[in-house]
Design an enzyme around this catalytic site. Structure first.
Site, PDB file in Angstrom:
ATOM      1  N   THR A   1       0.850  -1.192   0.000  1.00 30.71           N
ATOM      2  CA  THR A   1       0.000   0.000   0.000  1.00 30.71           C
ATOM      3  C   THR A   1       0.884   1.239   0.000  1.00 30.71           C
ATOM      4  O   THR A   1       1.853   1.325   0.754  1.00 30.71           O
ATOM      5  CB  THR A   1      -0.937   0.027   1.214  1.00 30.71           C
TER       6      THR A   1
ATOM      7  N   PHE B   1       1.141   5.196   0.722  1.00 29.59           N
ATOM      8  CA  PHE B   1       0.522   6.241   1.546  1.00 29.59           C
ATOM      9  C   PHE B   1       1.110   7.601   1.173  1.00 29.59           C
ATOM     10  O   PHE B   1       2.295   7.697   0.828  1.00 29.59           O
ATOM     11  CB  PHE B   1       0.784   5.991   3.030  1.00 29.59           C
TER      12      PHE B   1
END
Length: 377
Positions: free
Chosen positions: A264, A266
């Site tokens: 992921t 960010f």
């Protein structure tokens, strides 16, 4: 309720919080501690327990008592809501970083990777994290923008345009899902599993093989918290190993995601932009809109191709205030285009590309020019 300290086997629940539980001793001792020297304290609370086999009504009463004490503790950070923003102030000692979720969320780990030794501040919603930065209640926000398996987090793309914050960095976090359950619960006892919909989808093969019924909740760490606080014996949570440590759960299985390349990305957000440099690899994020017509998007992307600028991301989102555009008697969907490209705004070639794009774009905004995160852990 009597107050005194006793020595019993300790179960770690939450950072500096531990619970002593013993079926042979009619007392439960819960200890709270904070890392800050100014706030360091130890409180021992003894709660009377009835005798029981640990699996019946008395066990439920014990779980409820523990839950009530933990929820009422001023030492536990609770997620901010929009209504609480005005009440939150900084103690001025560390960088305060907002993230969405509860303690143990992957977003908390990303915040701590981006800003080591920060004070991570949980928020109920993505919007709340944006507002907290804008209103000077926190210094930064770290929020997910895309996942290698699940794709883009569209809500945060929309919020980037709605709020006047700047992207000052990025951080990539490898997502390693674990199956968490209460101590004493075996794999064969499980009938259902709780987690965020994306986490459940990322572990589809494993959960299907185990024959578990999926139940979607708001976030992974919230699922772990629910399993622990409700003392569930037939359910597990898909969450991080950190969530297991915080909520005193047992890791039944590790690395249960279907694909090991689960990362992921960010964004690190601040009120002021950083000054871009040329001494390292930089990335720039922009958003723009175009007139309707053949080849217009091709023309927009060509301003980068002509200058050998590599695009790493392109995302289209509906223009919320004016979703439909009339042209030649027909109506078209009106879109915004979010683009990431590998160049610093300190580079003349990037400046020329945006000047070129500005000649025919109906709207253009630079969201940030920031160093690229080259790590994957």
């Amino acid at each position: 309720m009597a107050v005194h300290a006793v020595r019993l086997p300790t179960t770690q629940l939450h950072g500096g919080i531990s619970v002593n539980l013993s079926p042979s001793n009619p007392q439960t001792v819960i200890r709270f501690g904070c890392g800050s020297s100014k706030r360091n304290r130890l409180v021992s609370v003894s709660a009377s327990l009835r005798e029981g086999d640990g699996h019946g009504k008395d066990s439920s009463l014990r779980a409820l008592e523990v839950k009530k004490i933990l929820e009422d503790s001023p030492l536990l950070p609770k997620p901010l809501s929009s209504n609480q923003l005005a009440e939150t102030v900084s103690n001025g000692s560390r960088v305060r970083v907002a993230y969405q979720g509860v303690r143990g969320a992957y977003s908390e780990s990303a915040a701590e990777k981006a800003y080591p030794n920060c004070e991570a501040v949980p928020c109920e919603e993505f919007d709340t994290a944006f507002e907290a930065v804008e209103r000077w209640l926190v210094d930064r926000a770290v929020l997910p923008i895309e996942n290698s398996l699940g794709g883009s987090i569209h809500r945060n793309y929309d919020l980037l345009l709605r709020h006047n914050l700047h992207i000052v960095g990025e951080v990539k976090l490898a997502v390693r899902h674990c199956l968490l359950a209460n101590h004493g619960v075996k794999l064969e006892d499980l009938k259902r599993v709780l987690s965020h919909p994306q986490a459940l989808a990322q572990c589809e093969n494993t959960l299907t093989r185990l024959g578990l019924v999926r139940e979607a909740v708001d976030d992974t760490a919230g699922a772990a918290k629910q399993i622990a606080f409700e003392d569930l014996s037939d359910a597990a949570a898909v969450a991080s190993s950190k969530a297991a440590e915080i909520y005193g759960l047992n890791i039944v299985a590790e690395d249960i995601q279907d694909d090991t390349d689960n990362v992921t990305r960010f964004l690190m957000l601040a009120r002021e932009p950083i000054i871009p440099g040329t001494n390292r690899l930089f990335k720039t994020s922009i958003v723009f809109s175009l007139e309707e017509g053949p080849g217009v998007l091709f023309k927009a992307l060509a301003v980068f191709a002509l200058r050998q600028i590599n695009l790493t991301k392109i995302e289209s989102r509906p223009l919320r205030k004016n979703p439909l555009r009339a042209s030649g008697g027909l109506k078209y969907f009106d879109y915004l285009f979010y683009v990431d490209f590998e160049a610093s705004m300190a580079d003349e070639v990037a400046q020329n590309a945006l000047r070129h794009l500005e000649e025919f774009a109906t709207f253009l905004r630079v969201l940030g020019s920031y160093p690229v995160d080259t790590t994957m852990l």
